[in-house]
Design a protein around this motif. Structure first.
Motif, PDB file in Angstrom:
ATOM      1  N   ALA A 424      -8.656   2.932 -14.159  1.00  0.00           N
ATOM      2  CA  ALA A 424      -9.694   3.902 -13.809  1.00  0.00           C
ATOM      3  C   ALA A 424     -11.088   3.308 -14.011  1.00  0.00           C
ATOM      4  CB  ALA A 424      -9.522   5.173 -14.640  1.00  0.00           C
ATOM      5  N   ASP A 425     -11.261   2.547 -15.104  1.00  0.00           N
ATOM      6  CA  ASP A 425     -12.610   1.992 -15.290  1.00  0.00           C
ATOM      7  C   ASP A 425     -12.751   0.593 -14.684  1.00  0.00           C
ATOM      8  OD1 ASP A 425     -11.351   0.536 -17.255  1.00  0.00           O
ATOM      9  OD2 ASP A 425     -11.927   1.933 -18.855  1.00  0.00           O
ATOM     10  N   GLY A 426     -11.721   0.168 -13.960  1.00  0.00           N
ATOM     11  CA  GLY A 426     -11.851  -1.075 -13.201  1.00  0.00           C
ATOM     12  C   GLY A 426     -11.786  -2.338 -14.041  1.00  0.00           C
ATOM     13  N   THR A 427     -11.339  -2.237 -15.286  1.00  0.00           N
ATOM     14  CA  THR A 427     -11.316  -3.440 -16.121  1.00  0.00           C
ATOM     15  C   THR A 427     -10.064  -4.274 -15.895  1.00  0.00           C
ATOM     16  OG1 THR A 427     -10.424  -2.124 -17.917  1.00  0.00           O
ATOM     17  CG2 THR A 427     -12.793  -2.544 -17.960  1.00  0.00           C
ATOM     18  N   HIS A 428      -9.031  -3.687 -15.289  1.00  0.00           N
ATOM     19  CA  HIS A 428      -7.835  -4.480 -15.001  1.00  0.00           C
ATOM     20  C   HIS A 428      -7.941  -5.053 -13.585  1.00  0.00           C
ATOM     21  CE1 HIS A 428      -3.729  -5.693 -14.237  1.00  0.00           C
ATOM     22  NE2 HIS A 428      -3.552  -5.681 -15.554  1.00  0.00           N
ATOM     23  N   PRO A 429      -7.557  -6.332 -13.403  1.00  0.00           N
ATOM     24  CA  PRO A 429      -7.708  -6.952 -12.070  1.00  0.00           C
ATOM     25  C   PRO A 429      -6.990  -6.192 -10.945  1.00  0.00           C
ATOM     26  CG  PRO A 429      -6.821  -8.535 -13.686  1.00  0.00           C
ATOM     27  CD  PRO A 429      -7.090  -7.281 -14.427  1.00  0.00           C
ATOM     28  N   PHE A 430      -5.941  -5.428 -11.282  1.00  0.00           N
ATOM     29  CA  PHE A 430      -5.234  -4.736 -10.215  1.00  0.00           C
ATOM     30  C   PHE A 430      -6.124  -3.666  -9.562  1.00  0.00           C
ATOM     31  CE2 PHE A 430      -2.038  -2.001  -8.192  1.00  0.00           C
ATOM     32  CZ  PHE A 430      -1.252  -2.970  -7.573  1.00  0.00           C
ATOM     33  N   ALA A 431      -7.154  -3.265 -10.278  1.00  0.00           N
ATOM     34  CA  ALA A 431      -8.095  -2.301  -9.702  1.00  0.00           C
ATOM     35  C   ALA A 431      -8.725  -2.863  -8.427  1.00  0.00           C
ATOM     36  CB  ALA A 431      -9.181  -1.963 -10.725  1.00  0.00           C
ATOM     37  N   GLU A 432      -8.937  -4.183  -8.432  1.00  0.00           N
ATOM     38  CA  GLU A 432      -9.515  -4.826  -7.237  1.00  0.00           C
ATOM     39  C   GLU A 432      -8.554  -4.707  -6.050  1.00  0.00           C
ATOM     40  OE1 GLU A 432     -12.612  -5.869  -6.948  1.00  0.00           O
ATOM     41  OE2 GLU A 432     -12.794  -5.133  -9.012  1.00  0.00           O
ATOM     42  N   VAL A 433      -7.256  -4.864  -6.347  1.00  0.00           N
ATOM     43  CA  VAL A 433      -6.248  -4.748  -5.285  1.00  0.00           C
ATOM     44  C   VAL A 433      -6.316  -3.356  -4.667  1.00  0.00           C
ATOM     45  CG1 VAL A 433      -3.759  -4.749  -4.816  1.00  0.00           C
ATOM     46  CG2 VAL A 433      -4.737  -6.440  -6.396  1.00  0.00           C
ATOM     47  N   LEU A 434      -6.404  -2.346  -5.544  1.00  0.00           N
ATOM     48  CA  LEU A 434      -6.458  -0.972  -5.045  1.00  0.00           C
ATOM     49  C   LEU A 434      -7.734  -0.732  -4.250  1.00  0.00           C
ATOM     50  CD1 LEU A 434      -5.104   0.971  -8.154  1.00  0.00           C
ATOM     51  CD2 LEU A 434      -3.924   0.617  -5.992  1.00  0.00           C
ATOM     52  N   LYS A 435      -8.795  -1.304  -4.747  1.00  0.00           N
ATOM     53  CA  LYS A 435     -10.080  -1.078  -4.103  1.00  0.00           C
ATOM     54  C   LYS A 435     -10.095  -1.699  -2.710  1.00  0.00           C
ATOM     55  CE  LYS A 435     -13.642  -1.304  -6.957  1.00  0.00           C
ATOM     56  NZ  LYS A 435     -14.552  -2.153  -7.774  1.00  0.00           N
ATOM     57  N   ALA A 436      -9.506  -2.900  -2.612  1.00  0.00           N
ATOM     58  CA  ALA A 436      -9.531  -3.612  -1.334  1.00  0.00           C
ATOM     59  C   ALA A 436      -8.530  -3.036  -0.334  1.00  0.00           C
ATOM     60  CB  ALA A 436      -9.227  -5.092  -1.575  1.00  0.00           C
ATOM     61  N   ALA A 437      -7.581  -2.262  -0.815  1.00  0.00           N
ATOM     62  CA  ALA A 437      -6.508  -1.790   0.075  1.00  0.00           C
ATOM     63  C   ALA A 437      -7.031  -0.758   1.068  1.00  0.00           C
ATOM     64  CB  ALA A 437      -5.389  -1.184  -0.753  1.00  0.00           C
ATOM     65  N   LYS A 438      -6.480  -0.817   2.285  1.00  0.00           N
ATOM     66  CA  LYS A 438      -6.855   0.183   3.285  1.00  0.00           C
ATOM     67  C   LYS A 438      -6.034   1.446   3.110  1.00  0.00           C
ATOM     68  CE  LYS A 438      -8.667  -2.850   6.812  1.00  0.00           C
ATOM     69  NZ  LYS A 438      -8.209  -4.133   6.212  1.00  0.00           N
ATOM     70  N   LYS A 439      -4.766   1.266   2.757  1.00  0.00           N
ATOM     71  CA  LYS A 439      -3.912   2.422   2.550  1.00  0.00           C
ATOM     72  C   LYS A 439      -3.152   2.288   1.228  1.00  0.00           C
ATOM     73  CE  LYS A 439      -3.332   3.912   7.288  1.00  0.00           C
ATOM     74  NZ  LYS A 439      -2.389   4.263   8.369  1.00  0.00           N
ATOM     75  N   PRO A 440      -3.867   2.526   0.118  1.00  0.00           N
ATOM     76  CA  PRO A 440      -3.198   2.405  -1.174  1.00  0.00           C
ATOM     77  C   PRO A 440      -2.335   3.634  -1.458  1.00  0.00           C
ATOM     78  CG  PRO A 440      -5.485   3.053  -1.475  1.00  0.00           C
ATOM     79  CD  PRO A 440      -5.273   2.934   0.000  1.00  0.00           C
ATOM     80  N   MET A 441      -1.257   3.440  -2.171  1.00  0.00           N
ATOM     81  CA  MET A 441      -0.459   4.596  -2.564  1.00  0.00           C
ATOM     82  C   MET A 441      -0.040   4.498  -4.028  1.00  0.00           C
ATOM     83  SD  MET A 441       3.165   3.972  -0.565  1.00  0.00           S
ATOM     84  CE  MET A 441       4.097   5.238  -1.414  1.00  0.00           C
ATOM     85  N   ILE A 442       0.176   5.673  -4.606  1.00  0.00           N
ATOM     86  CA  ILE A 442       0.569   5.744  -6.005  1.00  0.00           C
ATOM     87  C   ILE A 442       1.869   6.523  -6.069  1.00  0.00           C
ATOM     88  CG2 ILE A 442      -0.022   6.788  -8.233  1.00  0.00           C
ATOM     89  CD1 ILE A 442      -2.925   6.212  -7.633  1.00  0.00           C
ATOM     90  N   ILE A 443       2.843   6.008  -6.806  1.00  0.00           N
ATOM     91  CA  ILE A 443       4.086   6.755  -7.019  1.00  0.00           C
ATOM     92  C   ILE A 443       4.155   7.120  -8.495  1.00  0.00           C
ATOM     93  CG2 ILE A 443       6.601   6.662  -7.046  1.00  0.00           C
ATOM     94  CD1 ILE A 443       6.531   4.818  -4.669  1.00  0.00           C
ATOM     95  N   LEU A 444       4.220   8.410  -8.755  1.00  0.00           N
ATOM     96  CA  LEU A 444       4.339   8.885 -10.116  1.00  0.00           C
ATOM     97  C   LEU A 444       5.770   9.364 -10.313  1.00  0.00           C
ATOM     98  CD1 LEU A 444       2.963   9.739 -12.812  1.00  0.00           C
ATOM     99  CD2 LEU A 444       2.423  11.917 -11.718  1.00  0.00           C
TER     100      LEU A 444
END
Ligand code: SF4
Ligand code: FES
Ligand code: FES
Lengths: 684, 207
Positions: A424-444
């Motif tokens: 959420a605060d963007g400190t983990h590198p995977f945040a960049e992946v989500l940010k760059a994605a055109k169609k990101p999805m989350i499975i809970l």
């Protein structure tokens, strides 16, 4: 698009298609053994020969031949027939021709094609080769002498299942398809290779020598052993369900089925509740329906409405849950819950609890974040879709939680909720992946929702989806992956605490005096209050029945017409293949009968009336399936700060035994013994 | 015969390591799998070097898989396909007789019998009681001009006869080193057996 002619029929197919695909599109049948539309092209059986004009004058394998503009193809010329006859003769050189003792008989591609292209005798006078029968575990029976080396099973485990545990080893006459080092197959999708095998080399071990296909009555239905709602066909003979096979449904399961959904059928015959039971002096005795109803009626009438409660389990059809809900409404009790796992979260909008991206929509995603779920165990067919998406390239997956090995690479971001904060605060590198994605999805995962901080997790996951632009008019990237087939239908029906009503947790520990368990076996029955009177309605003698004071025998999913809503929110119907055993009845009829007995008769006498009522009261049940848009970003009600630090542990200890049917299945027990030896010993 | 238990672990040693790195570096990123046969060969030679029996136990196959980032099954397929890779312990000398048509027409059956007689081995794939020889049947070795061919470890022996085969094996048994490779029938490289017939020194009129 490319235009070509096949047997005089003009077809137009996308460039890059093969001749066999064009023929399929034109409705011209070409025999095949190795080609399969969902696997890569191997081109090794040569059965699909055709003649193509203006090509070298020899038969061509149509499965590997790309189409070109103006091509003229003949699939039934003398050259083609002669070629196929020759291929057939070669294939049969080493084939044992043991059809009378082979389970594939009657549904064997080789047998069928031999009728068209086989000779009535063999010119081969040498020794046929014989191959040993390796043990691949409790599910797949091998007779490798029958194998024609089409490599479909090899390609399936490599490409779709992602376990790559089968291969073609050695060479020439000594070629063997197998695991090389003898072992049980570890894929949760292993049963699909039985369907794929065009001959009788791979057959079902539990079903061995049970029936011939023409003896079976086939009923289309929907699987309930996970929440995906895979299309299935139930094959029965007489009163017995003998096997379950997948049906085609491109939107959901393509043509695959998980091993539990396929092989737990033998659990349908065991530990069944086939008559009502009453507890007297601490002991259960069998009773008549009349007796059972009388006892229940006395109890209910003697109890204040706010002390009555009902909990719905994981395998129920929507009809029975609607009937029970309306029965309790008539009794003026608001104490209802369909979340026997104790989950409490915001279910005020469908988008909060659906797999909104949809299973097919997943193939458009370019980044995936899995939170507290192990799709491989909770929905293996969906897991295969994720793998398919990954194989297509341009897709990155990350995982928060403790899921074991998946069949595609995942970046392990963390096991606890601090990882969500880092995203959420963007400190983990995977945040960049989500940010760059055109169609990101989350499975809970539904397992995460069942935690004490489930609502906070739901809100946190939703907020991540909103933050990374996964909630848009053209894309809904928030997903809940349920594992209970009944759950979404129950939520859609509002089988939830009414005004001032009690949730599952509140009904336990003496919160109610009369507790109606509709197939609820996964709750902690020890937590039910000592003096609570328990009515268990269901089909298996499992945890719920063991605690019950009255048992009402219901029908399993293969024995009733039922409506189920899958994790995407897709409303589907299952059909009864056989009758419930003994005195057991379809569940809604039991509730309808007792409602009349108590004097609150529900307003429907037939299934049609009930369904009309269902659709009128809850319109989603009558609407065609649509993907929800994500433009309403209003978050679920909860405080995401209430997250606990506990790691997100997997919800299932093992894949094979997760519900009353699979727990009653000896085949599933064998699988546990093969794959989790420590667990099987502990259960002894 | 090598009667040691199957090793449970395998690691490339300091001699193999640079070879492995070099083999992998020949291929672009993501295509490391192309080095599979080279790595298997390096592993087999290392085991031959260190134990006297050049073969590939499962641990070595798995180590190659791990090194190449491949599923072990893909390595098993390759290793079992090629006759050059031994999946069982072998003797010090591996007698590889070509029995494909050209060699067979030139008498490979006699070579096989001679190998069996001299080494005491009964069937293909077996190792002699003294652990010195393993007999393997192989397909065309690409040296048909000088058929029949007997390959011993890395070297080809050509124009074999039953007598020369028995003599060769006898020498090896007696502890002599391998003779130099090539025709044992006196032929010069691949020239015709009775001697050169073309490119002779000019004689007569010449055209
Ligand atoms: S076992 Fe069946 S599917 Fe697998 S290669 Fe043989 S014939 Fe094909
Ligand atoms: S289907 Fe074309 S070669 Fe097998
Ligand atoms: S046939 Fe023996 S080397 Fe070619």
């Amino acid at each position: 698009m490319v235009k070509l002619t096949i047997d005089g029929i003009q077809v137009e197919v996308p460039a890059g298609s093969t001749v066999i695909q064009a023929a399929d599109a034109a409705g011209v049948e070409i025999p095949r053994f190795c080609y399969h539309e969902r696997l890569s092209v191997a081109g090794n059986c040569r059965m699909c020969l055709v003649e193509i004009e203006k090509m070298p004058p020899k038969p061509q394998a149509s499965c590997g031949m790309p189409v070109s503009e103006g091509m003229v193809v003949h699939t039934d010329s003398e050259m083609v027939r002669k070629g196929r006859r020759g291929v057939m003769e070669f294939l049969l050189i080493n084939h044992p021709l043991d059809c009378p003792i082979c389970d594939q008989g009657g549904e064997c591609d080789l047998q069928d094609e031999a009728v068209s292209y086989g000779r009535d005798h063999s010119r081969f006078e040498e020794q046929k080769r014989a191959v040993s029968k390796p043990d691949w575990g409790p599910l797949v029976r091998t007779t490798m002498t029958r194998c024609i080396h089409c490599t479909r099973c090899v390609r399936f485990t490599t490409e779709v299942a992602g376990t790559a545990e089968l291969g073609g080893t050695f060479r020439g006459e000594n070629t063997q398809i197998g695991t090389f080092i003898e072992k049980a197959l570890t894929s949760e999708l292993s049963g699909n290779i039985i369907d794929l095998c065009p001959v009788g080399a791979l057959t079902s071990k539990p079903y061995a020598f049970t029936a011939r296909p023409w003896e079976l009555r086939k009923t289309d239905s929907v699987d309930v052993l996970d929440a995906l709602g895979s299309a299935i066909r139930v094959d029965a003979r007489g009163a017995e369900v003998l096997r379950i096979l997948p049906r085609l449904n491109d939107d959901v399961n393509e043509e695959w089925l998980g091993d539990k959904s396929r092989f737990a059928v033998d659990g349908l015959k065991r530990r069944r509740l086939d008559r009502p039971w009453l507890r007297e002096n601490g002991k259960l005795r069998s009773a008549s329906w009349e007796e059972a109803f009388a006892v229940i009626a006395d109890r209910i009438k003697a109890t204040a409405p706010e002390k009555l409660g009902a909990i719905a389990g994981d395998l129920n059809d929507a009809e029975s849950m609607l009937a029970l809900k309306e029965f309790f409404t008539a009794l003026r009790s608001p104490n209802l819950d369909c979340r026997q796992d104790g989950a409490e979260f915001d279910a005020s909008r469908r988008a909060f609890y659906l797999f909104n991206t949809t299973v097919a929509g997943l193939e458009e995603a370019d980044a995936l974040l899995i939170i507290g779920s192990n799709p491989r165990h909770e929905a293996p067919v969906l897991n295969a879709r994720i793998r398919k998406r990954w194989l297509a390239g341009g897709f990155t997956a990350g995982l928060v939680g403790e899921a074991g090995e998946l069949t595609y690479p995942v970046e392990r971001i963390g096991v606890g909720t601090d990882a969500l904060k880092a995203l959420a605060d963007g400190t983990h590198p995977f945040a960049e992946v989500l940010k760059a994605a055109k169609k990101p999805m989350i499975i809970l995962g539904a397992g995460a929702l069942a935690r004490p901080d489930g609502a906070a997790l739901q809100a946190a996951a939703w907020r991540l989806a909103a933050q990374y632009n996964a909630l848009r008019a053209d894309w809904h990237g928030f997903n809940v992956l349920h594992h209970a087939a009944a759950r979404v239908g129950a939520l859609d029906l509002g089988f939830l605490p009414g005004k001032g009503g009690k949730s599952t947790k509140a009904m336990l520990n003496g919160g109610v005096d009369v507790l109606w368990l509709l197939g609820a076996d996964a709750l902690d029955t020890k937590a039910i209050g000592q003096n609570t009177f328990v009515i268990y309605q269901g089909h298996h003698g499992d945890a719920g029945a063991a605690r019950a004071d009255v048992i009402l025998p219901g029908a399993a999913y293969t024995e009733k017409h039922g409506t189920y809503v899958n994790t995407e929110g897709r409303v589907q119907q299952g059909f009864a293949a056989v009758l419930p055993p003994g005195d057991a009845r379809e569940d809604w009829t039991i509730i309808r009968a007792i409602s009349a007995y108590i004097g609150h008769a529900l307003p429907y006498d037939t299934l049609e009336q009930l369904r009309a009522h269902l659709k009128a009261s809850y319109p989603v049940f009558g609407q065609p399936f649509i993907r929800l848009a994500g433009n309403d970003t209003t978050a679920p009600l909860a405080n995401p700060a209430a997250l606990s630090a506990e790691p997100l542990a997997p919800v299932f200890g093992n894949y094979y035994q997760t519900d009353v049917i699979s727990r009653a299945s000896p085949t599933m027990a064998d699988c546990v013994a093969a794959h989790y030896p420590a667990k099987a010993e502990a259960a002894e | 015969m090598n009667t040691q238990p199957e090793p449970q672990t395998f690691m490339f040693d300091e001699i193999s390591e640079p070879l492995v790195a070099k083999a992998i570096s020949k291929y672009p990123e993501g295509r490391q799998m192309s080095a599979v046969k080279t790595l298997l060969d390096i592993a087999q030679r290392q085991i031959g070097r260190t134990t006297g029996s050049a073969w590939l136990p499962q641990a070595a196959l798995d180590a190659v898989a791990a090194r190449l980032g491949a599923k072990p099954m893909r390595i098993y397929e390759v290793a079992s396909f090629y006759t050059m890779f031994n999946l069982k312990p072998v003797g010090k000398y591996q007698l590889q007789v070509c029995t494909t048509t050209p060699c067979w027409l030139r008498g490979s059956d006699d070579i096989v019998s001679a190998c069996k007689k001299a080494s005491g081995i009964e069937h293909f794939g077996e190792t002699s009681a003294d652990g010195v020889f393993t007999l393997t049947e192989v397909e065309c070795l690409g040296a048909c001009v000088n058929a029949p061919i007997l390959q011993v470890n890395d070297d080809y022996y050509e124009d074999m006869t039953a007598a020369s085969t028995e003599a060769l094996i006898g020498d090896l048994k007696a502890g002599k080193p391998l003779p130099s490779a090539g025709s044992l029938g006196g032929r010069k490289s691949s020239a015709p057996a009775p001697g050169q017939t073309t490119l002779l020194p000019a004689s007569g009129s010449g055209e």
